[in-house]
Motif scaffolding. Structure first.
Motif, mmCIF file in Angstrom:
data_model
loop_
_atom_site.group_PDB
_atom_site.id
_atom_site.type_symbol
_atom_site.label_atom_id
_atom_site.label_comp_id
_atom_site.label_asym_id
_atom_site.label_seq_id
_atom_site.Cartn_x
_atom_site.Cartn_y
_atom_site.Cartn_z
ATOM 1 N N SER A 295 -4.175 3.722 46.667
ATOM 2 C CA SER A 295 -4.661 5.283 47.222
ATOM 3 C C SER A 295 -4.259 6.078 46.262
ATOM 4 N N THR A 296 -4.187 6.084 45.224
ATOM 5 C CA THR A 296 -4.026 6.963 44.135
ATOM 6 C C THR A 296 -5.035 7.158 43.206
ATOM 7 N N VAL A 297 -5.699 8.280 43.184
ATOM 8 C CA VAL A 297 -6.756 8.395 42.268
ATOM 9 C C VAL A 297 -6.175 9.352 40.844
ATOM 10 N N GLU A 298 -6.672 8.873 39.455
ATOM 11 C CA GLU A 298 -6.298 9.628 38.547
ATOM 12 C C GLU A 298 -7.508 10.546 38.356
ATOM 13 N N MET A 299 -7.050 11.762 37.832
ATOM 14 C CA MET A 299 -8.091 12.805 37.589
ATOM 15 C C MET A 299 -7.777 13.440 36.457
ATOM 16 N N ASN A 300 -8.707 13.929 35.600
ATOM 17 C CA ASN A 300 -8.494 14.742 34.479
ATOM 18 C C ASN A 300 -7.910 16.178 35.005
ATOM 19 N N GLN A 301 -6.666 16.414 34.266
ATOM 20 C CA GLN A 301 -5.790 17.683 34.617
ATOM 21 C C GLN A 301 -6.691 18.837 34.609
ATOM 22 N N ASP A 302 -7.599 19.128 33.707
ATOM 23 C CA ASP A 302 -8.377 20.411 33.613
ATOM 24 C C ASP A 302 -9.181 20.463 34.939
ATOM 25 N N ASP A 303 -9.661 19.193 35.291
ATOM 26 C CA ASP A 303 -10.623 19.130 36.568
ATOM 27 C C ASP A 303 -9.587 19.507 37.897
ATOM 28 N N MET A 304 -8.423 19.155 37.660
ATOM 29 C CA MET A 304 -7.710 19.396 39.144
ATOM 30 C C MET A 304 -7.154 20.765 38.968
ATOM 31 N N ALA A 305 -6.903 21.353 37.993
ATOM 32 C CA ALA A 305 -6.589 22.904 37.930
ATOM 33 C C ALA A 305 -7.772 23.501 38.541
ATOM 34 N N ARG A 306 -9.080 23.087 38.210
ATOM 35 C CA ARG A 306 -10.109 24.108 38.543
ATOM 36 C C ARG A 306 -10.213 23.875 40.224
ATOM 37 N N LEU A 307 -9.971 22.609 40.610
ATOM 38 C CA LEU A 307 -9.994 22.348 42.033
ATOM 39 C C LEU A 307 -9.019 22.733 42.848
ATOM 40 N N ALA B 145 -13.138 7.819 51.777
ATOM 41 C CA ALA B 145 -11.388 7.382 51.580
ATOM 42 C C ALA B 145 -10.617 8.746 51.203
ATOM 43 N N VAL B 146 -9.639 8.926 52.060
ATOM 44 C CA VAL B 146 -8.646 9.803 51.435
ATOM 45 C C VAL B 146 -7.438 9.410 50.750
ATOM 46 N N VAL B 147 -7.358 9.735 49.448
ATOM 47 C CA VAL B 147 -6.367 9.239 48.437
ATOM 48 C C VAL B 147 -5.625 10.513 47.875
ATOM 49 N N ARG B 148 -4.519 10.250 47.283
ATOM 50 C CA ARG B 148 -3.605 11.056 46.626
ATOM 51 C C ARG B 148 -4.288 11.195 45.215
ATOM 52 N N CYS B 149 -4.048 12.384 44.397
ATOM 53 C CA CYS B 149 -4.616 12.454 43.348
ATOM 54 C C CYS B 149 -3.298 12.690 42.069
ATOM 55 N N LYS B 150 -3.640 12.266 40.919
ATOM 56 C CA LYS B 150 -2.594 12.135 40.066
ATOM 57 C C LYS B 150 -3.300 12.533 38.489
ATOM 58 N N GLY B 151 -2.586 13.524 37.859
ATOM 59 C CA GLY B 151 -3.392 14.259 36.628
ATOM 60 C C GLY B 151 -3.176 13.278 35.372
ATOM 61 N N LYS B 152 -4.362 13.294 34.547
ATOM 62 C CA LYS B 152 -4.314 12.488 33.476
ATOM 63 C C LYS B 152 -4.898 13.400 32.379
ATOM 64 N N LEU C 151 -8.683 10.775 29.899
ATOM 65 C CA LEU C 151 -9.787 10.562 30.919
ATOM 66 C C LEU C 151 -10.580 11.803 30.751
ATOM 67 N N PRO C 152 -11.916 11.528 30.427
ATOM 68 C CA PRO C 152 -12.885 12.645 30.221
ATOM 69 C C PRO C 152 -13.129 13.592 31.672
ATOM 70 N N SER C 153 -13.528 14.493 31.268
ATOM 71 C CA SER C 153 -13.824 15.455 32.620
ATOM 72 C C SER C 153 -14.821 14.927 33.518
ATOM 73 N N GLY C 154 -14.664 14.897 34.727
ATOM 74 C CA GLY C 154 -16.068 14.149 35.636
ATOM 75 C C GLY C 154 -15.711 12.864 36.119
ATOM 76 N N MET C 155 -14.608 12.429 35.505
ATOM 77 C CA MET C 155 -14.152 11.011 35.777
ATOM 78 C C MET C 155 -13.072 10.764 36.477
ATOM 79 N N LEU C 156 -13.007 9.833 37.332
ATOM 80 C CA LEU C 156 -11.854 9.343 38.426
ATOM 81 C C LEU C 156 -11.698 7.861 38.042
ATOM 82 N N PHE C 157 -10.211 7.631 38.202
ATOM 83 C CA PHE C 157 -9.844 6.111 37.874
ATOM 84 C C PHE C 157 -9.082 5.727 39.045
ATOM 85 N N ILE C 158 -9.466 4.535 39.698
ATOM 86 C CA ILE C 158 -8.661 4.064 40.883
ATOM 87 C C ILE C 158 -8.301 2.851 40.810
#
Lengths: 448, 561, 116
Positions: free
Chosen positions: C33-45, C62-69, C74-81
């Motif tokens: 339940s943890t999704v990895e996200m690009n840190q720049d994307d996270m900052a923007r969001l 699905a509702v999940v928690r996010c974690k920065g990469k 991890l390129p911008s716009g990509m999520l890993f779970i």
């Protein structure tokens, strides 16, 4: 096996069946009183968890509608479900022995049902590609002994197959690779920089969904065709990088392309696998080259083998006409469930209730499901009949095929009070034969 | 086992059949045959079950000395060709499992189709040691027939090292160890010396028997001699089974003759010799040297061979001779499988179709027939198609008709490429027609004798009750395709052309003695160069299920006749 | 703010070890339940590690928690779970005749949600 104390013993040369590496160099220290493995020498993090966590849980051997039951009661309930079904399906089989898989195919044949394995949602597309273009392949020891160019594509072995690098393909010394890692050039291609990336001399960050284009460009370059520099814009990799890579591929002595589900599970599916298999084949005009899917669960390769030798087809096999037919998309489990066609399911050692697409899981919740598993899962939770079975390789012996088709015999560490999958399936088959014989007016005369 | 007063169904009397039992000098005599339990006996009680074979032909069950029916390469070839199976379905029956047919049938279908053709024994001819466990698992699922396999040791890196270092005693012990460790029947050599070049030198091959095998300081001829001698010394029931170098190449008859000469009077079996009987220049179209090869075999009683007849239609090249498969991939443009086995073997698979009008294919077909028709000793030139390489084993009945029926043969000869026929003696309207007794020899008695199977291939007292009863029919293809009755181990498997029972046949294997100390020499090599543990390598007895150890025989070398 | 991104479900080491402990147990549930996200994307969001996001598409949500990469990983716009029940809620059942549903590299809408 040696005794090192009254209640401790060491099982040498045991096999870890967690992933497709199927490492057979485990030395397990077993506490026979506690019925648990206290140490697994040579195991990776996944293997250590596999051995440490498979203990004997204080749970009933079966549940029917959530209530505790005996194995015999559960066999009767399961046989009644399957005998009454019009399109019963069998699915899973990757985490059990070949001996159990043989019984599963026999049940599908007997009940004119459908059988499919986790291959269909793993390297099923590679199986389809294999049927189209063939494959140049090798056992892992040959790669250890000879490969001087190792390419991983769409896979992350550091996390999924942790010993792949150290035991088989990157660091080990081999007959013609006396200096191990130093004698190899390693390439990794993926859409993200995974924990596997640091192992590579060259990392290719591929644009998502562009693997086929990139592989096809490599094929063209191998054959001496021109590729437009716009390949960089479409795939993320500069043409010059590709040209250098192709030169390296053609000049190596023994090259290998390992590929993972980054190719099979994404846009292109079997075309991606076909492209990488064809690339390896093309390279054999210049040097020796092999390609190998990096298979997942412990004995998924055994499932492919057993289903193939018994039916002629590797997965997605239907017996409703009394003989095997193969058709991915029609007789594969995700399709049979998502379309709402199956009316009963026998799930063996896998967890579609957790991993399948939403619609498929919804249908599983509507039909009677029978599950054999050593552990509680989302699938056992939704099952009508759930058997708790012994863990293969830890509690039972049997045969397992490594990802390169090398068969290995398991050395169990301690007994389980629960029956093995083979035992349950054999009993289920025998009972089902009696029920179906009544239903079909005594047509089944064979006893075994 | 009691022979009197027994009223159980296990006693059978086959009455009034015309019996062909060449091993016992019985050539079409009308006589009864008695069976008690799994064996042929002299007499059975009067209340024994009777099978009326009046007007029918009774023979021992067929024995296939060379085919590819189980194991890693077979399963790859099976998986490779769904297109070949979908129209050839094998439904389950009340007694038998379902399966799929085509050129590589599923395991169940393989057993049933052999049985349905009157064959009760078949030997898988090429198994990598590391794949032995897989082969035994598949053979366990191959019903009715008895079966065994030959283990590939002719490109084994460890054994090459022993030979290179002149350690012949240890070589002998290691060969015996490997036969035991894998549960094999005998030793197979395929294109000795080639694997090292194929895997290690950019897909090269070895063509000269006197060429050095890369770094080993050995030639293919050294390897061939060592194995022929050692397997004879060990007294395995069947000698070294050799797939000669240069298979399929023009001019390879020279290699084949050199290989046979290397035996120096010792027993040796030459596999699918048709594929090794070509004249002509390498790289150019082949011609026939079939007559020369047949002559050599005729005059050297130490040699047995199976023909490896090509039959027109679908085949699959499936071989440990990886360079050959790569060549055929180039010729056919078909999908290709290559499979390297660490330290032990190569392998190649290519679907292939033999066509009447293609010069080379027609020549291959004709050379096979030449070998049969020029054979002076049917005990030693044996029937095979090298299934599935020359064609399916299910083509044997048609092949039998080609041998027995001159008119049919001439009709068939007229249909094929005539340029090829003119390169052979087939255009001469050869008069020879095989007799039923000769067919019984090349398909049963001969293979059983060459294999050292003393209880098979004949119907004398004590023989295994593996028996086939055919309805006599001038159309020999039809006759041999559909026996009326087939008994396996005295059990009626087929009656009135239909399955009446299933049966689990035996694994036939050899257990030559060896000094266990040899493991100390082998073990370090495993630790360095194999990817599985030495202790997990040898196959345990539990993979044998029903099995029978076939005792060895020491046969001294003989001089040419 | 809703953005469209590409979701890559896959295996991870922690998923592998935790599933041995038990798929119904807390650790496995948390890992999947943890999704990895690009840190720049996270900052923007305006997202920080541990914040909840809703991933949704036409199949489900699905509702999940996010974690920065790091952006280099991890390129911008990509999520890993890591594969598991949440990612299954987003997978379509159509296999285009292959048996294989598209299980990696499909578009999802990402939006921040407030979950206690």
């Amino acid at each position: 096996m040696s005794e090192i104390g009254q209640n401790l013993r060491v099982v040498e040369h045991a096999t870890c069946t967690f992933c497709g590496c199927v490492c057979d160099d485990m030395d397990l220290t077993v506490d026979l009183d506690a019925k648990r493995i206290t140490k697994a020498k040579n195991a990776c993090t996944l293997g250590r968890a596999w051995f440490a966590e498979h203990t004997i849980e204080d749970k009933p051997p079966a549940r029917i509608d959530g209530k505790p039951a005996t194995t015999a009661e559960a066999i009767e309930a399961a046989a009644q479900i399957l005998a009454g079904a019009r399109l019963p399906i069998i699915y899973g089989l990757s985490d059990t022995t070949c001996e159990a898989q043989r019984q599963a195919v026999a049940i599908a044949d007997l009940m004119h049902g459908n059988i499919d394995t986790t291959t269909s949602v793993c390297h099923g597309p590679s199986g389809i590609a294999f049927q189209g273009v063939g494959e140049s392949t090798a056992t892992l020891g040959e790669i250890k002994n000879r490969a001087d160019l190792v390419i991983y594509w769409g896979g992350n072995p550091a996390e999924s197959h942790p010993r792949h690098f150290t035991r088989y393909a990157v660091t080990p010394k081999g007959m013609y690779i006396p200096n191990g890692r130093k004698d190899r050039y390693v390439v990794l291609a993926d859409v993200r920089r995974t924990p596997s990336a640091p192992v590579a001399d060259l990392f290719l960050l591929v644009k998502p969904g562009r693997d086929f284009e990139l592989l096809w460009a490599l094929r063209a370059l191998v054959k001496g065709r021109k590729i437009d520099p716009s390949i960089e814009e479409s795939t993320g990799i500069p043409l010059a990088t590709l040209e250098t890579l192709v030169e390296r591929m053609k000049s190596c002595r023994y090259g290998v392309l390992f590929f993972g589900m980054g190719l099979t599970m994404t846009r292109g599916r079997h075309f991606n696998s076909g492209a990488i298999l064809a690339l390896a084949t093309d390279l054999n005009e210049y040097t020796h080259f092999v390609a190998k899917p990096v298979r997942g669960h412990g004995n998924v390769t055994g499932a492919d083998n057993v289903v193939s030798w018994q039916t002629g087809y590797p997965f997605g096999v239907n017996f409703s006409r009394g003989y095997p037919r193969f058709n991915p998309g029609e007789f594969t489990t995700v399709d049979l469930l998502s379309r709402g066609e199956a009316d009963a399911a026998l799930i063996i050692a896998s967890d579609p209730g957790s991993n399948f697409p939403k619609r498929a899981i919804e249908h599983l919740k509507r039909i009677p499901v029978i599950v054999l598993d050593a552990k509680d899962t989302d699938t056992t939770e939704l099952a009508r009949v759930a058997f708790r079975t012994a863990t293969y390789g830890i509690n039972t012996t049997g045969t397992v095929y490594r990802m390169d088709d090398v068969p290995i015999t398991l050395r169990p560490a301690f007994d389980s009070p629960f029956p093995g999958d083979e035992e349950v399936l054999t009993a289920l088959k025998d009972r089902l034969r009696v029920l179906l014989n009544e239903k079909r007016g005594g047509a089944l005369r064979k006893a075994a | 086992m009691s022979h009197t007063g027994r009223t159980m169904g296990s006693a059978i009397r086959i009455t009034n059949g015309r019996v062909y039992d060449p091993a016992n000098g019985v050539d079409g005599c009308v006589q009864d045959l008695c069976i008690q339990d799994a064996k042929v006996v002299a007499e059975v009680p009067a209340d024994a079950r009777k099978i009326d074979a009046t007007g029918m032909v009774v023979m021992p069950g067929g024995v296939d000395i060379h085919c590819h029916i189980a194991g890693p390469k077979v399963n790859l070839a099976r998986k490779l060709q769904p297109e070949d199976k979908r129209l050839d379905v094998v439904p389950s029956t009340p007694y038998t499992r379902s399966g799929s047919g085509g050129i590589i049938p599923s395991t169940f279908a393989t057993g049933y189709r052999y049985a349905a053709m009157g064959y009760t024994t078949a030997m898988e001819a090429a198994v990598t040691p590391i794949g032995a466990r897989h082969v035994l698992e598949e053979l366990h699922d191959t019903p009715i027939i008895d079966k065994g396999f030959y283990v590939l040791l002719g490109n084994n890196v460890f054994l090459y090292r022993l030979l290179k270092e002149g350690r012949r005693e240890e070589f002998r012990e290691a060969v015996a160890w490997w036969v035991n460790a894998t549960k094999a029947y005998t030793v197979k050599l395929v294109n000795p010396g080639s694997d090292e070049l194929w895997k290690g030198r950019r897909n090269a091959n070895i063509s000269d028997l006197n060429e050095n095998i890369d770094q080993f300081d050995l030639t293919p001829l050294d390897v061939i001699r060592a194995f022929i001698e050692t397997v004879n010394d060990l007294g395995l029931p069947h000698p070294a089974h050799i797939h000669c170098n240069n298979l399929g190449h023009s001019g390879n008859a020279t290699t084949t003759l050199d290989t046979m000469r290397a035996a120096e009077g010792r027993r040796v079996h030459i596999a699918h010799v048709q594929f090794h009987s070509y004249g002509g220049e390498p790289g150019k179209n082949p011609t026939s040297r079939g007559p020369e090869i047949a002559d050599y075999i005729n005059s050297h009683p130490n040699i047995t061979a199976d023909v490896g007849q090509v039959m027109f239609g679908k085949a699959t090249a499936m071989t440990a001779d990886a360079p050959l498969a790569h060549l055929l991939k180039g010729v056919s443009g078909n999908k290709w499988v290559n499979a390297d086995t660490e330290n032990e073997s190569g392998c190649g698979i290519v679907p292939f179709t033999y066509q009447e009008k293609v010069y080379v294919h027609a020549l291959q077909w004709a050379i096979g027939l030449e070998l049969f028709l020029l054979s002076k000793d049917p005990w030693r030139i044996l029937l095979s198609t090298d299934h599935p390489n020359g064609g399916s084993f299910t083509m044997y009945p048609k092949l039998i008709r080609l041998l027995m029926d001159r008119e049919f043969r001439n009709d068939e000869i007229r249909k094929v490429n005539q340029r090829a026929i003119r390169k052979t003696i087939l255009g001469d309207d050869l008069a020879r027609e095989y007799t039923l007794s000769e067919i019984a020899i090349i398909s049963r008695a001969g293979p059983a004798r060459a294999l050292g199977l003393k209880d098979k291939g004949h119907l004398g007292v004590g023989a295994d009750a593996d028996i086939t009863i055919y309805e006599d029919d001038p159309d020999r293809e039809k006759m041999f395709s559909t026996p009326r009755y087939v008994l396996k181990d005295g059990k009626l498997i087929i009656a009135d052309h239909e399955f009446r029972a299933d049966h689990e046949g035996r694994i036939l294997h050899a257990t030559p003695a060896y000094d266990p100390d040899i493991e100390k020499a082998i073990r370090p090599f495993f630790e360095d160069y194999y990817s599985i543990r030495f202790d997990n390598y040898a196959v345990s007895d539990r993979y044998l299920h029903n099995h029978q150890v076939i005792p060895g025989q020491i046969i001294p070398a003989v001089q040419p006749q | 703010m809703v953005e469209t991104m590409i979701l890559i479900p896959g295996r991870s080491n922690k998923q592998g070890t935790s599933l041995n402990a038990g798929k119904l147990k807390h650790e496995y549930r948390e890992v999947t339940s943890t999704v990895e996200m690009n840190q720049d994307d996270m900052a923007r969001l305006c997202l920080k590690d541990g914040d909840a996001v809703r991933l949704s598409n036409t199949v489900g949500e699905a509702v999940v928690r996010c974690k920065g990469k790091k952006p280099s990983d991890l390129p911008s716009g990509m999520l890993f779970i890591a594969y598991g029940p949440p990612s299954s809620q987003l997978m379509g059942g159509d296999t285009a005749g292959s048996g294989m549903p598209i299980s990696k590299n499909f578009e999802v809408q990402v939006e921040r949600v407030d979950v206690p």
